[in-house]
Design a protein around this motif. Sequence first.
Motif, PDB file in Angstrom:
ATOM      1  N   PHE A  31       0.914  -1.075   0.006  1.00  0.00           N
ATOM      2  CA  PHE A  31       0.019   0.091   0.125  1.00  0.00           C
ATOM      3  C   PHE A  31       0.808   1.232   0.062  1.00  0.00           C
ATOM      4  O   PHE A  31       0.200   2.330  -0.403  1.00  0.00           O
ATOM      5  CB  PHE A  31      -1.009   0.155   1.277  1.00  0.00           C
ATOM      6  N   TYR A  32       2.084   1.080   0.285  1.00  0.00           N
ATOM      7  CA  TYR A  32       2.958   2.364   0.065  1.00  0.00           C
ATOM      8  C   TYR A  32       3.245   2.663  -1.384  1.00  0.00           C
ATOM      9  O   TYR A  32       3.905   3.878  -1.417  1.00  0.00           O
ATOM     10  CB  TYR A  32       4.344   2.227   0.914  1.00  0.00           C
ATOM     11  N   PHE A  33       2.849   1.900  -2.142  1.00  0.00           N
ATOM     12  CA  PHE A  33       2.941   2.274  -3.533  1.00  0.00           C
ATOM     13  C   PHE A  33       1.639   2.144  -4.362  1.00  0.00           C
ATOM     14  O   PHE A  33       1.531   2.013  -5.521  1.00  0.00           O
ATOM     15  CB  PHE A  33       3.895   1.158  -4.346  1.00  0.00           C
ATOM     16  N   SER A  34       0.499   2.491  -3.476  1.00  0.00           N
ATOM     17  CA  SER A  34      -0.712   2.463  -3.943  1.00  0.00           C
ATOM     18  C   SER A  34      -1.026   3.538  -4.919  1.00  0.00           C
ATOM     19  O   SER A  34      -1.219   4.875  -4.251  1.00  0.00           O
ATOM     20  CB  SER A  34      -1.897   2.113  -3.040  1.00  0.00           C
ATOM     21  N   PRO A  35      -1.634   3.429  -6.103  1.00  0.00           N
ATOM     22  CA  PRO A  35      -2.101   4.419  -6.945  1.00  0.00           C
ATOM     23  C   PRO A  35      -3.640   4.972  -6.578  1.00  0.00           C
ATOM     24  O   PRO A  35      -3.772   6.062  -6.753  1.00  0.00           O
ATOM     25  CB  PRO A  35      -2.009   4.042  -8.174  1.00  0.00           C
ATOM     26  N   VAL A  36      -3.981   4.000  -5.861  1.00  0.00           N
ATOM     27  CA  VAL A  36      -5.532   4.025  -5.401  1.00  0.00           C
ATOM     28  C   VAL A  36      -5.349   5.108  -4.100  1.00  0.00           C
ATOM     29  O   VAL A  36      -6.251   6.130  -4.057  1.00  0.00           O
ATOM     30  CB  VAL A  36      -6.364   2.816  -5.205  1.00  0.00           C
ATOM     31  N   LEU A  37      -4.682   4.557  -3.188  1.00  0.00           N
ATOM     32  CA  LEU A  37      -4.547   5.152  -1.865  1.00  0.00           C
ATOM     33  C   LEU A  37      -4.386   6.685  -2.132  1.00  0.00           C
ATOM     34  O   LEU A  37      -4.672   7.606  -1.188  1.00  0.00           O
ATOM     35  CB  LEU A  37      -3.715   4.704  -0.946  1.00  0.00           C
ATOM     36  N   ILE A  38      -3.456   7.048  -3.074  1.00  0.00           N
ATOM     37  CA  ILE A  38      -3.098   8.325  -3.259  1.00  0.00           C
ATOM     38  C   ILE A  38      -4.185   9.337  -3.537  1.00  0.00           C
ATOM     39  O   ILE A  38      -4.327  10.371  -3.300  1.00  0.00           O
ATOM     40  CB  ILE A  38      -1.971   8.438  -4.195  1.00  0.00           C
ATOM     41  N   ILE A  39      -5.161   8.688  -4.393  1.00  0.00           N
ATOM     42  CA  ILE A  39      -6.440   9.477  -4.666  1.00  0.00           C
ATOM     43  C   ILE A  39      -7.372   9.455  -3.698  1.00  0.00           C
ATOM     44  O   ILE A  39      -8.023  10.702  -3.439  1.00  0.00           O
ATOM     45  CB  ILE A  39      -7.264   8.653  -5.891  1.00  0.00           C
ATOM     46  N   GLU A  40      -7.445   8.425  -2.832  1.00  0.00           N
ATOM     47  CA  GLU A  40      -8.222   8.524  -1.653  1.00  0.00           C
ATOM     48  C   GLU A  40      -7.911   9.654  -0.581  1.00  0.00           C
ATOM     49  O   GLU A  40      -8.640  10.410  -0.065  1.00  0.00           O
ATOM     50  CB  GLU A  40      -8.463   7.201  -0.881  1.00  0.00           C
ATOM     51  N   GLY A  41      -6.454   9.819  -0.507  1.00  0.00           N
ATOM     52  CA  GLY A  41      -5.870  10.755   0.198  1.00  0.00           C
ATOM     53  C   GLY A  41      -6.040  12.029  -0.239  1.00  0.00           C
ATOM     54  O   GLY A  41      -6.435  13.045   0.583  1.00  0.00           O
ATOM     55  N   ALA A  42      -5.952  12.232  -1.553  1.00  0.00           N
ATOM     56  CA  ALA A  42      -6.307  13.698  -2.132  1.00  0.00           C
ATOM     57  C   ALA A  42      -7.675  14.121  -1.825  1.00  0.00           C
ATOM     58  O   ALA A  42      -7.780  15.180  -1.535  1.00  0.00           O
ATOM     59  CB  ALA A  42      -6.055  13.517  -3.594  1.00  0.00           C
ATOM     60  N   VAL A  46      -5.545  14.762   2.354  1.00  0.00           N
ATOM     61  CA  VAL A  46      -4.120  14.022   3.011  1.00  0.00           C
ATOM     62  C   VAL A  46      -3.028  13.629   1.956  1.00  0.00           C
ATOM     63  O   VAL A  46      -3.379  12.950   0.992  1.00  0.00           O
ATOM     64  CB  VAL A  46      -4.536  12.803   3.626  1.00  0.00           C
ATOM     65  N   VAL A  47      -1.716  13.808   2.287  1.00  0.00           N
ATOM     66  CA  VAL A  47      -0.600  13.524   1.515  1.00  0.00           C
ATOM     67  C   VAL A  47      -0.155  11.893   2.228  1.00  0.00           C
ATOM     68  O   VAL A  47       0.217  11.856   3.440  1.00  0.00           O
ATOM     69  CB  VAL A  47       0.564  14.334   1.743  1.00  0.00           C
ATOM     70  N   ALA A  48      -0.857  10.844   1.317  1.00  0.00           N
ATOM     71  CA  ALA A  48      -0.616   9.596   1.800  1.00  0.00           C
ATOM     72  C   ALA A  48       0.892   9.001   1.665  1.00  0.00           C
ATOM     73  O   ALA A  48       1.658   9.666   1.012  1.00  0.00           O
ATOM     74  CB  ALA A  48      -1.554   8.714   1.043  1.00  0.00           C
ATOM     75  N   ALA A  49       1.185   7.829   2.136  1.00  0.00           N
ATOM     76  CA  ALA A  49       2.614   7.318   2.032  1.00  0.00           C
ATOM     77  C   ALA A  49       2.914   7.208   0.582  1.00  0.00           C
ATOM     78  O   ALA A  49       3.973   7.604   0.148  1.00  0.00           O
ATOM     79  CB  ALA A  49       2.563   5.893   2.595  1.00  0.00           C
ATOM     80  N   SER A  50       1.954   6.720  -0.556  1.00  0.00           N
ATOM     81  CA  SER A  50       2.526   6.723  -1.559  1.00  0.00           C
ATOM     82  C   SER A  50       2.767   7.889  -2.416  1.00  0.00           C
ATOM     83  O   SER A  50       3.795   7.939  -3.196  1.00  0.00           O
ATOM     84  CB  SER A  50       1.249   5.973  -2.497  1.00  0.00           C
ATOM     85  N   MET A  51       2.083   8.905  -1.993  1.00  0.00           N
ATOM     86  CA  MET A  51       2.798  10.164  -2.726  1.00  0.00           C
ATOM     87  C   MET A  51       4.163  10.555  -2.180  1.00  0.00           C
ATOM     88  O   MET A  51       5.034  11.074  -3.040  1.00  0.00           O
ATOM     89  CB  MET A  51       1.735  11.393  -2.275  1.00  0.00           C
ATOM     90  N   LEU A  52       4.341  10.359  -0.878  1.00  0.00           N
ATOM     91  CA  LEU A  52       5.708  10.421  -0.342  1.00  0.00           C
ATOM     92  C   LEU A  52       6.874   9.615  -1.042  1.00  0.00           C
ATOM     93  O   LEU A  52       7.899  10.078  -1.380  1.00  0.00           O
ATOM     94  CB  LEU A  52       5.877  10.284   1.125  1.00  0.00           C
ATOM     95  N   VAL A  53       6.241   8.249  -1.314  1.00  0.00           N
ATOM     96  CA  VAL A  53       7.063   7.493  -1.930  1.00  0.00           C
ATOM     97  C   VAL A  53       7.506   7.816  -3.392  1.00  0.00           C
ATOM     98  O   VAL A  53       8.484   7.720  -4.017  1.00  0.00           O
ATOM     99  CB  VAL A  53       6.668   5.934  -1.934  1.00  0.00           C
TER     100      VAL A  53
END
Length: 251
Positions: A31-42, A46-53
């Motif tokens: 999930f630290y590389f999730s393209p979906v989680l970054i959209i949910e965070g946006a 929220v800046v999610a882990a995947s955006m930082l990675v």
Amino acid sequence: MRETISRGQKRQRIRRLMLLATFLLFPIIIFYFSPVLIIEGALSGVVAASMLVFGLQFLTAIVLRRAWCGWLCAAGGLQELAATAVGKPSRPAWLKRVKYVIWVPWVLSIVACAWVAGGFTVVDPLYGIPGGVSMNNPLGLPIYFGIVALFFVPNLVLGRRAMCHGICWMAPFMVLGEKLGSVLRVPQLHVGAEADRCIGCGKCDRACPMSLPVERLLHAGTIEDAECIQCAACADACPKGVLNLRIGRVR
């Protein structure tokens, strides 16, 4: 020369061991590389882990180019495992363009979601990852196995590391970082070549996990291709030491 080949074989064993280790960690870090989680965070600002990675991959690529893909990518390790079963080259030129067709609307959707949320207001590396472990719930298993199948099965038909060429949402960040480093004239990790020593044996082409035409590219003095992952497999397969992995200005 034999000592050089031995060093190369050792380097490739270390590289494959690192890829295998990251793949074994995939259930924890996926999930630290999730393209979906970054959209949910946006959508939540929220800046999610995947955006930082992905941001870190962009920044490191300014110097290291796509070395992440060659040395640490769990999906890359999975695809190299697939190549032991069916190791045919992945040649279709159209495949390399697919990831950008996917990537551009995905990035635009992130921007749109962040705009709706009023911008990013929180940085939370554990957003959507309770306890910091990706597969901490049985419901996450279908996601894990789906992604494993996505990166494994097509390679059996399209050739080795086909999904690196075709759908990887991380690759464009590193390609852009590589281009920025080139524009800034930053010393970069790359495979250099002494073309006049090449004997045309073709071993570099066969060794390249990205199926690049290394023998043709090396005559420019360096392997200059956006799909090169700086794995040095070509250099370590060369019987004459024509190729070498180094950091410096790319000509």
